[in-house]
Design an enzyme around this catalytic site. Sequence first.
Site, short mmCIF file in Angstrom:
data_model
loop_
_atom_site.label_atom_id
_atom_site.label_comp_id
_atom_site.label_asym_id
_atom_site.label_seq_id
_atom_site.Cartn_x
_atom_site.Cartn_y
_atom_site.Cartn_z
N GLU A 64 -4.19 1.78 7.09
CA GLU A 64 -5.50 1.92 6.47
C GLU A 64 -6.31 0.61 6.48
OE1 GLU A 64 -4.34 3.77 2.79
OE2 GLU A 64 -3.72 5.59 3.82
N ASP A 84 -8.56 10.15 7.71
CA ASP A 84 -8.01 9.42 6.56
C ASP A 84 -7.35 10.49 5.69
OD1 ASP A 84 -7.52 8.16 4.17
OD2 ASP A 84 -9.57 7.47 3.83
N ASP A 96 -8.19 -3.09 -1.34
CA ASP A 96 -8.34 -1.63 -1.50
C ASP A 96 -7.96 -1.22 -2.92
OD1 ASP A 96 -8.14 1.14 -1.52
OD2 ASP A 96 -7.00 1.29 0.34
N LYS A 112 0.59 13.48 -0.66
CA LYS A 112 0.88 12.25 0.07
C LYS A 112 1.99 11.44 -0.60
CE LYS A 112 -1.64 8.29 2.04
NZ LYS A 112 -3.01 7.77 2.24
MG MG Z 1 -7.73 5.25 -0.79
#
Ligand code: MG
Length: 641
Positions: free
Chosen positions: A184, A25, A206, A91
């Site tokens: 994800e 991840d 999320d 990211k």
């Molecule tokens: Mg996250």
Amino acid sequence: MALFQIAEPGQSAKPHEFRLAVGIDLGTTHSLVATIRNTFAQCISVEGSDNDKNFLLPSVVYYGKNNEIIVGESAKQIGKNDAKNTIFSVKRLMGKNLNDVKNNENFAGDEKILKIKTNQGEKTPVEISAEILKILKNRAENFLAGDLVGAVITVPAYFDDAQRQATKDAAKLAGINVLRLINEPTAAAIAYGLDNQSEGIFAIYDLGGGTFDISILKLTRGVFEVLATGGNTELGGDDFDKKIYDYFVTTTNLNADEFSTEQQRELLLLCKKAKEQLFSFSQQNSTRNQQIFIDFCQKSTELTSQIFTEISKDLTQKTINVVKRTLRDAKLSPDEINGIVMVGGSTRMQNVQDAVAELFGKTPLTNLDPDKVVALGAAIQADILVGNRRNNENADDDLLLLDVIPLSLGIETYGGLIEKIIPRNSTIPIARAQDFTTFKDGQTAMSIHVLQGERELVSDCRSLAKFELRNIPPMNAGVARIRVTFQVDADGLLSVSAREQISGIEANISVKPSYGLSEQEIAEMLSASMNNAVNDAQIRAFREICVEAKRLIEATESALAADKNLLTANEIAVISADLADLQNLINAAENIENAENNLQSEKLKITAAIDKLSKSTQDFAEKRMNQSIKNALEGKNIDKV
Ligand code: MG
Ligand code: ADP
């Protein structure tokens, strides 16, 4: 010949050697690596596999003066004093170019690639991410005592081609073989073993530190398909911290305007701690009985979960509204959702869990650590992809993961319009083709402009790539058949090909990362397309009629040039006058688009002029047709026709 024995019975290598694979991840604030041990998915921490917080590697990279590169917690500490050489949240920069970021003296690069200035020279986001991945790879190889066969890396569902490609490049640079990139939310669903059910529709909620994402997945016979995604790139745990901050300031009557930047940061950190404390107790220690005080500047305020729920109600509701909108996108009602998975640190908040439970009318899944779920799911998928589960009869060998593309993909057509070939939220992999033709007689080249976006006009969409199809044999306008095929592979990478069907000439392009798009920009593009839908549709209709007019002008002119002799002087005069009228309207068209209210009436005028010219050329067209049939027949044996 008999077999020659080379090993004692039972000592030969196992027919299926266990192959080392991990799930990664690669997160904005933290990154994690997980693997399967004794059929059990677990995260790998610095010291080894266990349950303390050491499995979270802060996604921070420090480039020191003496060529040292430090990653993780130490880099985070150094970063407080040497911010310039410490890169946080890389990211958010993946797949971006210099034009995508706010002007900042720390950035370099060009319109193709972004670079960040450091002690050790200019670094790309790909290189910086690779440093994080190298640490995770080492951590895994130390723990597993062997070389990795490969890794599954997760990316947000909204990542575009450039961002996905950049992630793959980073892995390659770190010496990691990427088995697959998966979304994800899909990884989270796998972590909960939802793929073991026969079918169902699931929502993955999320809520992280700064972003909120919702994905709707559909499972059919072990195959996941992403039905829709939505979110808010500026909504997360940080906003809840801010609510506590405001509450503290109000109840203590302090003047927040007088706080220094350091003081603001300090209070905000205290608020965050208080919030996390509220929800860090196990179920049996009811949080309602916990007393939490925020002490700052000799003032004190008590925070209870009741107060917290109240002051952050609008934030929770905001996420619920996004969920509702996404469900509408997927044409689903809340009661059609069979399960809800909670991901991200902020889903530890009880009030968030309650709001989600109320919307769906069922309790969300929260028993896995919301920080770990994505990595765990990726590890399970990696294990399947390297074939470790082949002997396990309970496992599903061919678990296939389908994701969606976040924005529609299409090409530019005449008139500055976009023709969408693959609509937004289509599941990947996908291939779609559409036929196009030439606009002019004898046209031998065609420019293919690949675009991404929801709007109707090219100028409002994002340009992904351009290429040309050349050497089309000269044909009359409209005769050539150019098939344009869009293909998005399982990793979300796009390739486009164009093939003229009659001659077979072909050209193609893979969309290489030139510049990326932030989640926020995607969100903006989507809302812009909704806000402008009516206006866009009007402009599109107007431009389409202009294109039709131009095609008619083009055809009439070329017919006149070829076969004027079929007409009388009078006929020529009538056609020329109608032609000139239409041409004048079209010449004026460019300026009209801005004055919206004229569009409709102008469109009617052009339509009328098209009709008039079509009528005045009707006889001419017939004469030409007869002549060409006559020409064709001349000199030919009748039975050959
Ligand atoms: Mg996250
Ligand atoms: P991201 O994916 O954006 O990096 P995370 O999923 O790691 O973020 O979540 C970070 C957020 O979770 C922060 O806002 C943090 O305050 C919040 N958080 C972590 N633990 C708790 C907790 N026990 N209670 C409430 N919020 C928490």
